[in-house]
Enzyme design. Structure first.
Site, PDB file in Angstrom:
ATOM      1  CG  ASN A  87     -12.421  14.590  18.656  1.00 23.52           C
ATOM      2  OD1 ASN A  87     -12.209  15.789  18.546  1.00 23.52           O
ATOM      3  ND2 ASN A  87     -11.574  13.781  19.288  1.00 23.52           N
ATOM      4  CB  ALA A  88     -10.599  10.073  15.413  1.00 20.96           C
ATOM      5  CB  ILE A  90      -3.964  12.382  11.511  1.00 20.64           C
ATOM      6  CG1 ILE A  90      -4.492  11.913  10.139  1.00 20.64           C
ATOM      7  CG2 ILE A  90      -4.072  11.277  12.545  1.00 20.64           C
ATOM      8  CD1 ILE A  90      -3.616  10.861   9.468  1.00 20.64           C
ATOM      9  CG  ASP A  93       0.179  20.278   8.368  1.00 23.89           C
ATOM     10  OD1 ASP A  93      -0.825  19.562   8.179  1.00 23.89           O
ATOM     11  OD2 ASP A  93       0.222  21.188   9.218  1.00 23.89           O
ATOM     12  N   GLY A 148       0.074  24.401   3.126  1.00 26.22           N
ATOM     13  CA  GLY A 148       0.622  23.099   3.531  1.00 26.22           C
ATOM     14  C   GLY A 148      -0.436  22.096   3.949  1.00 26.22           C
ATOM     15  CD  GLN A 149      -3.405  22.263   7.931  1.00 23.76           C
ATOM     16  OE1 GLN A 149      -4.391  23.010   7.923  1.00 23.76           O
ATOM     17  NE2 GLN A 149      -2.997  21.632   9.034  1.00 23.76           N
ATOM     18  CE1 TYR A 152      -6.795  18.274  10.243  1.00 27.40           C
ATOM     19  CE2 TYR A 152      -6.960  20.631   9.823  1.00 27.40           C
ATOM     20  CZ  TYR A 152      -7.126  19.545  10.670  1.00 27.40           C
ATOM     21  OH  TYR A 152      -7.624  19.751  11.940  1.00 27.40           O
ATOM     22  N   PRO A 182     -13.385  24.277  14.814  1.00 26.51           N
ATOM     23  CG  PRO A 182     -12.772  22.665  16.379  1.00 26.51           C
ATOM     24  CD  PRO A 182     -13.243  22.820  14.972  1.00 26.51           C
ATOM     25  CB  ILE A 185      -8.119  24.027  20.342  1.00 28.05           C
ATOM     26  CG1 ILE A 185      -9.321  24.426  19.454  1.00 28.05           C
ATOM     27  CG2 ILE A 185      -8.553  23.763  21.776  1.00 28.05           C
ATOM     28  CD1 ILE A 185     -10.067  25.674  19.838  1.00 28.05           C
TER      29      ILE A 185
HETATM   30  P1  NDP Z   1      -5.083  14.959  19.088  1.00 29.78           P
HETATM   31  O1  NDP Z   1      -3.940  14.625  18.178  1.00 29.78           O
HETATM   32  O2  NDP Z   1      -4.820  15.303  20.501  1.00 29.78           O
HETATM   33  O3  NDP Z   1      -6.172  13.798  19.054  1.00 29.78           O
HETATM   34  C1  NDP Z   1      -6.515  13.159  17.870  1.00 29.78           C
HETATM   35  C2  NDP Z   1      -7.236  11.872  18.214  1.00 29.78           C
HETATM   36  O4  NDP Z   1      -7.543  11.180  16.989  1.00 29.78           O
HETATM   37  C3  NDP Z   1      -6.408  10.942  19.069  1.00 29.78           C
HETATM   38  O5  NDP Z   1      -7.144  10.602  20.218  1.00 29.78           O
HETATM   39  C4  NDP Z   1      -6.179   9.706  18.198  1.00 29.78           C
HETATM   40  O6  NDP Z   1      -6.326   8.502  18.889  1.00 29.78           O
HETATM   41  C5  NDP Z   1      -7.327   9.799  17.218  1.00 29.78           C
HETATM   42  N1  NDP Z   1      -6.965   9.114  15.981  1.00 29.78           N
HETATM   43  C6  NDP Z   1      -6.063   9.481  15.057  1.00 29.78           C
HETATM   44  N2  NDP Z   1      -6.012   8.561  14.079  1.00 29.78           N
HETATM   45  C7  NDP Z   1      -6.913   7.591  14.391  1.00 29.78           C
HETATM   46  C8  NDP Z   1      -7.327   6.370  13.786  1.00 29.78           C
HETATM   47  N3  NDP Z   1      -6.838   5.964  12.593  1.00 29.78           N
HETATM   48  N4  NDP Z   1      -8.272   5.636  14.393  1.00 29.78           N
HETATM   49  C9  NDP Z   1      -8.782   6.033  15.578  1.00 29.78           C
HETATM   50  N5  NDP Z   1      -8.434   7.170  16.197  1.00 29.78           N
HETATM   51  C10 NDP Z   1      -7.512   7.942  15.618  1.00 29.78           C
HETATM   52  O7  NDP Z   1      -5.843  16.139  18.329  1.00 29.78           O
HETATM   53  P2  NDP Z   1      -6.945  17.173  18.845  1.00 29.78           P
HETATM   54  O8  NDP Z   1      -7.601  16.694  20.055  1.00 29.78           O
HETATM   55  O9  NDP Z   1      -6.331  18.498  18.807  1.00 29.78           O
HETATM   56  O10 NDP Z   1      -7.955  17.103  17.594  1.00 29.78           O
HETATM   57  C11 NDP Z   1      -9.224  16.495  17.665  1.00 29.78           C
HETATM   58  C12 NDP Z   1      -9.984  16.873  16.393  1.00 29.78           C
HETATM   59  O11 NDP Z   1     -10.129  18.298  16.332  1.00 29.78           O
HETATM   60  C13 NDP Z   1      -9.263  16.457  15.102  1.00 29.78           C
HETATM   61  O12 NDP Z   1     -10.208  16.003  14.168  1.00 29.78           O
HETATM   62  C14 NDP Z   1      -8.641  17.754  14.638  1.00 29.78           C
HETATM   63  O13 NDP Z   1      -8.436  17.765  13.257  1.00 29.78           O
HETATM   64  C15 NDP Z   1      -9.681  18.765  15.082  1.00 29.78           C
HETATM   65  N6  NDP Z   1      -9.179  20.114  15.249  1.00 29.78           N
HETATM   66  C16 NDP Z   1      -8.218  20.410  16.185  1.00 29.78           C
HETATM   67  C17 NDP Z   1      -7.792  21.706  16.323  1.00 29.78           C
HETATM   68  C18 NDP Z   1      -6.774  22.098  17.322  1.00 29.78           C
HETATM   69  O14 NDP Z   1      -6.418  23.278  17.316  1.00 29.78           O
HETATM   70  N7  NDP Z   1      -6.297  21.234  18.166  1.00 29.78           N
HETATM   71  C19 NDP Z   1      -8.322  22.786  15.501  1.00 29.78           C
HETATM   72  C20 NDP Z   1      -9.332  22.377  14.567  1.00 29.78           C
HETATM   73  C21 NDP Z   1      -9.736  21.089  14.476  1.00 29.78           C
HETATM   74  P3  NDP Z   1      -5.155   7.841  19.787  1.00 29.78           P
HETATM   75  O15 NDP Z   1      -4.787   8.896  20.791  1.00 29.78           O
HETATM   76  O16 NDP Z   1      -5.794   6.672  20.387  1.00 29.78           O
HETATM   77  O17 NDP Z   1      -4.037   7.520  18.835  1.00 29.78           O
END
Ligand code: NDP
Length: 246
Positions: A87-88, A90, A93, A148-149, A152, A182, A185
Site C-alpha cells: 500500500n505504501a 508517494i 507530480d 502531470g503523473q 506515478y 482506487p 479517496i
Molecule cells: P498517504 O500519503 O496517506 O500514505 C502513504 C503511506 O506510504 C504512508 O503511510 C507512508 O509512510 C508510506 N510510505 C511512503 N514512502 C515510503 C517509504 N519509502 N517506505 C515506507 N513507507 C512509505 O497516502 P494514501 O493512504 O492516500 O495512499 C495509500 C496508497 O493508495 C498509495 O499507494 C497511493 O498511491 C494509493 N492511492 C491513493 C489514492 C487516494 O485517493 N488517496 C487513490 C489511488 C491510489 P509514513 O507515513 O510512515 O511516512
C-alpha cells in the site's frame, strides 16, 4: 492461529483503514512506517486507545535491503506473513517537461520497486504453506493516465503487470495476487490538492459526485484477503465511484 497481515504504509490514510478493518476481522496486523516518520509511537498509542494492538516496523519499502531486513524481523518476531498489502506509495507530480530523474526514480522506487522488495521475502513461504494473499494498491491513474503523473501512472500500471505475471506463477498453490485501483479517496494525499481543484476539476469527473472513503477500499481489501475470494486472482479491481471503467 490468527493469520498475519502485513500492511505497508499503514499509518497513512488508506493503510490505517485497512489495518483497522483487518484487525476487526481477527487478523494479526503488522504495519511499516518510513524512516522519516516521527509519529509512529503516537500513532500506535492512538490506535491502542481505540483497542487495536498493532505492531509497527521501520522500513524503507523503496530500498531492497531495508525491506528484506524488516520482513525477516517480522517473520521472526510475529510469524510468517499470510497476507501482504503493498500500500505504501508517494506522488511527485509535474509535467513531463519538468520531470527530472530524481522525481522519476523516487516514484518508481517507492510505488513499484517496493512491490518486488516486499513480495520477494514473503512469497516463497506462502507457496510452501499453500495459502497466501498479495494485494497491490495501484490507482485509477495507472489505468487511465493522468496529467502531470508520467512517473506515478507508469509505476501504478507496472504494479498490475507484476500482479498478473506473479498470479500465474503461484495460482496452483492457493496464493492469489490482485490489484486494487482506487479512484480519488479522501486521504491526506488527496486533501493536499487545492479545494478549488477538487471542486472544479476532480469531483465533477466522478459520477458519484464525491470522494471515496478509505473504509470502502478497506472493505475490498478484506474481501480479497478472505477465503471466499479464493478463485479471484490476477484481477485489477477498480473502486472509483464510476470515474473510469476499463
Ligand atoms: P498517504 O500519503 O496517506 O500514505 C502513504 C503511506 O506510504 C504512508 O503511510 C507512508 O509512510 C508510506 N510510505 C511512503 N514512502 C515510503 C517509504 N519509502 N517506505 C515506507 N513507507 C512509505 O497516502 P494514501 O493512504 O492516500 O495512499 C495509500 C496508497 O493508495 C498509495 O499507494 C497511493 O498511491 C494509493 N492511492 C491513493 C489514492 C487516494 O485517493 N488517496 C487513490 C489511488 C491510489 P509514513 O507515513 O510512515 O511516512
Amino acid at each position: 492461529m490468527a493469520r498475519v497481515a502485513l500492511v505497508t504504509g499503514g499509518m497513512g490514510g488508506l493503510g490505517e483503514a485497512v489495518c483497522i478493518k483487518l484487525a476487526a476481522l481477527g487478523y494479526r496486523v503488522v504495519t511499516t512506517y518510513s524512516p522519516g516518520n516521527t509519529k509512529s509511537e503516537a500513532w500506535l498509542h492512538s490506535m491502542k486507545n481505540l483497542g487495536f494492538d498493532f505492531r509497527a516496523y521501520e522500513c524503507d519499502v523503496a530500498d531492497y535491503d531495508s525491506a528484506q531486513a524488516c520482513v525477516k524481523k517480522i517473520q521472526e518476531e510475529i510469524g510468517p506473513v499470510d497476507v501482504l498489502i503493498n500500500n505504501a506509495g508517494i506522488t511527485r507530480d509535474m509535467t513531463f517537461k519538468k520531470m527530472d530523474k530524481p522525481n522519476w526514480d523516487a516514484v518508481m522506487a517507492t510505488n513499484l520497486d517496493s512491490v518486488f522488495n516486499m513480495t520477494k521475502p514473503v512469497c516463497d513461504g506462502m507457496v510452501e504453506r499453500g495459502w497466501g494473499r498479495i494485494i497491490n494498491i495501484s490507482s485509477v491513474n495507472g489505468q487511465k493516465g493522468a496529467f502531470g503523473q508520467t512517473n506515478y501512472s507508469a509505476a501504478k500500471a507496472g504494479m498490475h503487470g507484476f500482479t498478473k505475471a506473479l498470479a500465474l506463477e503461484v495460482a496452483r498453490k492457493q496464493v492469489t495476487v490482485n490489484t486494487i485501483s482506487p479512484g480519488y479517496i479522501g486521504t491526506k494525499m488527496v486533501m493536499a490538492i487545492a479545494q478549488e481543484v477538487l471542486d472544479t476539476k476532480i469531483i465533477p469527473q466522478i459520477p458519484m459526485a464525491r470522494l471515496g472513503k478509505p473504509e470502502e477500499v478497506a472493505g475490498l481489501v478484506a474481501y480479497l484477503a478472505s477465503d471466499e475470494a479464493a478463485f479471484l486472482t490476477g484481477a485489477n479491481i477498480a473502486i472509483n465511484g464510476g470515474q473510469h471503467m476499463s
